[in-house]
Design a protein around this motif. Structure first.
Motif, PDB file in Angstrom:
ATOM      1  N   THR A  83     -14.266   0.729   3.671  1.00  0.00           N
ATOM      2  CA  THR A  83     -13.052   0.408   2.912  1.00  0.00           C
ATOM      3  C   THR A  83     -13.031  -1.066   2.546  1.00  0.00           C
ATOM      4  O   THR A  83     -12.725  -1.439   1.401  1.00  0.00           O
ATOM      5  CB  THR A  83     -11.793   0.765   3.722  1.00  0.00           C
ATOM      6  OG1 THR A  83     -11.800   2.164   4.019  1.00  0.00           O
ATOM      7  CG2 THR A  83     -10.526   0.412   2.953  1.00  0.00           C
ATOM      8  N   LYS A  86     -12.934  -2.695  -1.049  1.00  0.00           N
ATOM      9  CA  LYS A  86     -11.824  -3.604  -1.336  1.00  0.00           C
ATOM     10  C   LYS A  86     -12.322  -4.952  -1.842  1.00  0.00           C
ATOM     11  O   LYS A  86     -11.727  -5.561  -2.739  1.00  0.00           O
ATOM     12  CB  LYS A  86     -10.979  -3.777  -0.074  1.00  0.00           C
ATOM     13  CG  LYS A  86      -9.643  -4.475  -0.268  1.00  0.00           C
ATOM     14  CD  LYS A  86      -8.780  -4.294   0.961  1.00  0.00           C
ATOM     15  CE  LYS A  86      -7.523  -5.116   0.847  1.00  0.00           C
ATOM     16  NZ  LYS A  86      -7.762  -6.563   0.960  1.00  0.00           N
ATOM     17  N   THR A  99       0.843  -1.189   0.000  1.00  0.00           N
ATOM     18  CA  THR A  99       0.000   0.000   0.000  1.00  0.00           C
ATOM     19  C   THR A  99       0.883   1.245   0.000  1.00  0.00           C
ATOM     20  O   THR A  99       1.697   1.431   0.900  1.00  0.00           O
ATOM     21  CB  THR A  99      -0.931   0.011   1.228  1.00  0.00           C
ATOM     22  OG1 THR A  99      -1.824  -1.106   1.149  1.00  0.00           O
ATOM     23  CG2 THR A  99      -1.731   1.302   1.304  1.00  0.00           C
ATOM     24  N   VAL A 119      -0.185   1.969  -9.208  1.00  0.00           N
ATOM     25  CA  VAL A 119      -1.169   0.920  -8.948  1.00  0.00           C
ATOM     26  C   VAL A 119      -1.564   0.225 -10.249  1.00  0.00           C
ATOM     27  O   VAL A 119      -1.626  -1.007 -10.319  1.00  0.00           O
ATOM     28  CB  VAL A 119      -2.404   1.510  -8.231  1.00  0.00           C
ATOM     29  CG1 VAL A 119      -3.544   0.493  -8.195  1.00  0.00           C
ATOM     30  CG2 VAL A 119      -2.043   1.935  -6.814  1.00  0.00           C
ATOM     31  N   GLY A 149      -7.908  -5.533  -7.275  1.00  0.00           N
ATOM     32  CA  GLY A 149      -7.632  -4.774  -6.055  1.00  0.00           C
ATOM     33  C   GLY A 149      -7.199  -3.344  -6.263  1.00  0.00           C
ATOM     34  O   GLY A 149      -6.772  -2.682  -5.308  1.00  0.00           O
ATOM     35  N   LYS A 150      -7.319  -2.840  -7.466  1.00  0.00           N
ATOM     36  CA  LYS A 150      -6.771  -1.505  -7.789  1.00  0.00           C
ATOM     37  C   LYS A 150      -7.654  -0.382  -7.217  1.00  0.00           C
ATOM     38  O   LYS A 150      -8.684  -0.043  -7.779  1.00  0.00           O
ATOM     39  CB  LYS A 150      -6.622  -1.346  -9.302  1.00  0.00           C
ATOM     40  CG  LYS A 150      -5.623  -2.293  -9.945  1.00  0.00           C
ATOM     41  CD  LYS A 150      -5.488  -2.010 -11.430  1.00  0.00           C
ATOM     42  CE  LYS A 150      -4.517  -2.956 -12.098  1.00  0.00           C
ATOM     43  NZ  LYS A 150      -5.040  -4.349 -12.116  1.00  0.00           N
ATOM     44  N   ILE A 151      -7.218   0.167  -6.098  1.00  0.00           N
ATOM     45  CA  ILE A 151      -7.898   1.282  -5.433  1.00  0.00           C
ATOM     46  C   ILE A 151      -6.882   2.381  -5.161  1.00  0.00           C
ATOM     47  O   ILE A 151      -5.789   2.102  -4.654  1.00  0.00           O
ATOM     48  CB  ILE A 151      -8.499   0.855  -4.083  1.00  0.00           C
ATOM     49  CG1 ILE A 151      -9.457  -0.325  -4.234  1.00  0.00           C
ATOM     50  CG2 ILE A 151      -9.208   2.038  -3.410  1.00  0.00           C
ATOM     51  CD1 ILE A 151      -9.872  -0.928  -2.899  1.00  0.00           C
ATOM     52  N   VAL A 152      -7.240   3.621  -5.477  1.00  0.00           N
ATOM     53  CA  VAL A 152      -6.411   4.764  -5.108  1.00  0.00           C
ATOM     54  C   VAL A 152      -7.318   5.805  -4.462  1.00  0.00           C
ATOM     55  O   VAL A 152      -8.305   6.240  -5.059  1.00  0.00           O
ATOM     56  CB  VAL A 152      -5.678   5.388  -6.319  1.00  0.00           C
ATOM     57  CG1 VAL A 152      -4.703   6.466  -5.847  1.00  0.00           C
ATOM     58  CG2 VAL A 152      -4.935   4.307  -7.106  1.00  0.00           C
ATOM     59  N   ASP A 181      -0.216  -2.408  -4.756  1.00  0.00           N
ATOM     60  CA  ASP A 181      -1.544  -3.002  -4.785  1.00  0.00           C
ATOM     61  C   ASP A 181      -2.623  -1.919  -4.742  1.00  0.00           C
ATOM     62  O   ASP A 181      -3.646  -2.013  -5.421  1.00  0.00           O
ATOM     63  CB  ASP A 181      -1.723  -3.958  -3.602  1.00  0.00           C
ATOM     64  CG  ASP A 181      -0.844  -5.187  -3.730  1.00  0.00           C
ATOM     65  OD1 ASP A 181      -1.062  -5.960  -4.667  1.00  0.00           O
ATOM     66  OD2 ASP A 181       0.060  -5.361  -2.894  1.00  0.00           O
ATOM     67  N   ASN A 182      -2.411  -0.926  -3.896  1.00  0.00           N
ATOM     68  CA  ASN A 182      -3.331   0.186  -3.748  1.00  0.00           C
ATOM     69  C   ASN A 182      -2.570   1.358  -3.145  1.00  0.00           C
ATOM     70  O   ASN A 182      -1.391   1.222  -2.798  1.00  0.00           O
ATOM     71  CB  ASN A 182      -4.552  -0.211  -2.889  1.00  0.00           C
ATOM     72  CG  ASN A 182      -4.158  -0.845  -1.567  1.00  0.00           C
ATOM     73  OD1 ASN A 182      -3.307  -0.340  -0.850  1.00  0.00           O
ATOM     74  ND2 ASN A 182      -4.803  -1.971  -1.227  1.00  0.00           N
ATOM     75  N   MET A 229      -6.615  -1.319   3.962  1.00  0.00           N
ATOM     76  CA  MET A 229      -6.039  -1.352   2.616  1.00  0.00           C
ATOM     77  C   MET A 229      -4.824  -2.266   2.551  1.00  0.00           C
ATOM     78  O   MET A 229      -4.609  -2.965   1.562  1.00  0.00           O
ATOM     79  CB  MET A 229      -5.647   0.062   2.171  1.00  0.00           C
ATOM     80  CG  MET A 229      -6.824   0.999   1.949  1.00  0.00           C
ATOM     81  SD  MET A 229      -6.301   2.673   1.488  1.00  0.00           S
ATOM     82  CE  MET A 229      -5.808   2.409  -0.244  1.00  0.00           C
ATOM     83  N   ALA A 277     -13.126  -4.412  -5.414  1.00  0.00           N
ATOM     84  CA  ALA A 277     -11.901  -4.282  -6.213  1.00  0.00           C
ATOM     85  C   ALA A 277     -11.199  -5.622  -6.382  1.00  0.00           C
ATOM     86  O   ALA A 277     -10.707  -5.948  -7.474  1.00  0.00           O
ATOM     87  CB  ALA A 277     -10.962  -3.261  -5.560  1.00  0.00           C
TER      88      ALA A 277
END
Length: 349
Positions: A272, A276, A5, A109, A285-288, A115-116, A311, A279
């Motif tokens: 979250t 997640k 992360t 990412v 799993g791509k979260i920003v 990962d994020n 995360m 994602a």
């Protein structure tokens, strides 16, 4: 399993000092940066050094005239754009590094170097329109990030989740005609900026791809998590985004002075975890995330810690157990209104 992360942070974001009386003070980030030094936060996260955005990056969304207007504040004393939105001598640089840092995190990412990621930056962004500063916001990082992902990184579908207590008007307006960006906002009804009613669903080809959930005050951890599970999860699965961007505001915390919600740190971990889960199932799993509101420094740092741990996979919130504790009447009100408006736009009801 611990995930890679990334965290965007930097002293440049502390140099934006918008004047006496503005709740968006440097102390907000100082409290978060101090929390990152806690013993249970050591050696977990990857630092993403903020990169200064170029003019061409900002012009992906904002007009040249507006960019130049913000640029003219560099090195000058306090300048007011609106009654609540100001710039000081270092604001322009802070805003450029905030936007650039967020774009860099997205790139890393998408390229699977991380990962994020969470951009712990200021000034915030989701109220900024194409040619207008408002609500403490100058450049709209999340909207810029979505356009950057589309035009530069060549992604097709992007989901934007905005959980700030205020509606992200600038983000909505950037994509209300775009069926390739799904904008989901849950916010307290009746607050600034006055946009984001249930029936704002997008325009033209984008109709149905704007989802607004303006809710009454008094919703807490279980209600938010349940709404994410009941509304966001199924529509996101149907939309199948390649990237999820989050305008992460923490002014829904029960101790925040801005509104009347009842969220706590575990609730932010819950929503979250819900995102997640989406994602992990749909887009690797791509979260920003990008920091928006949150004006009680102690509450803010605790809530951000909970989000970061979720995360990074250090904690794993039981989303179903949390959602089961929700006040059913409160959740049903939101889901019913959502279905009434969107049943003609999505065919899975």
């Amino acid at each position: 399993m611990a995930l890679k992360t990334g965290i965007v942070k930097g002293d440049i974001f502390l140099k934006h000092i918008p004047g006496d009386g503005c709740p968006d003070t440097p102390q907000r980030l100082k409290s978060i940066y101090s929390m990152l030094n806690d013993s249970d936060m050591q050696d977990i996260f990857v630092d993403v050094l903020p990169k200064k955005a170029e003019e061409e990056d900002i012009l992906l969304l904002h007009s040249r005239e507006y960019f130049e207007k913000i640029a003219e504040t560099k090195g000058k004393e306090l300048i007011a754009f609106t009654a609540d939105t100001h710039a000081c001598e270092d604001t322009f640089d802070a805003a450029l590094y905030a936007a650039g840092g967020f774009l860099k995190a997205i790139s890393q990412v998408v390229e699977k170097k991380l990962d994020n990621a969470f951009a712990l930056i200021r000034p915030p962004g989701h109220h900024a329109e194409k040619s207008r500063a408002m609500g403490y916001c100058l450049f709209n990082h999340v909207a810029l990030g979505a356009i950057f992902a589309q035009k530069i990184l060549k992604l097709d579908r992007i989901l934007i989740v905005d959980w700030d207590i205020h509606h992200g008007n600038g983000t909505q307006h950037a994509f209300e005609r775009d069926p390739n960006v799904l904008f989901f906002s849950i916010h307290q009804a009746g607050l600034f900026p006055g946009t984001g009613i249930f029936t704002e669903t997008g325009l033209g080809a984008g109709e149905g791809y704007t989802i607004n959930l303006p809710i009454p005050k008094g919703y807490g951890d279980a209600e938010y998590t349940s709404i994410f599970e009941c509304v966001l999860a199924p529509v996101a699965e149907r939309f199948a985004p390649e990237l999820i961007l989050v305008s992460a505001g923490f002014d829904t915390h029960k101790d925040d002075p801005m509104g009347g919600m009842l969220m706590t740190a575990p609730g932010f971990a819950g929503i979250t975890a819900s995102i997640k889960k989406i994602a992990d199932k749909i887009c690797g799993g791509k979260i920003v995330m990008s920091l928006e509101g949150g004006y009680n420094s102690d509450a803010l740092s605790g809530a951000v810690k909970a989000v970061l741990k979720e995360m990074a996979g250090i904690t794993c919130c039981d989303v179903s157990a949390m959602a089961e504790k929700a006040n059913k009447k409160k959740v049903d009100y939101v889901v019913r209104r959502y279905i009434e408006v969107h049943k003609y736009l999505w065919d899975f009801f």
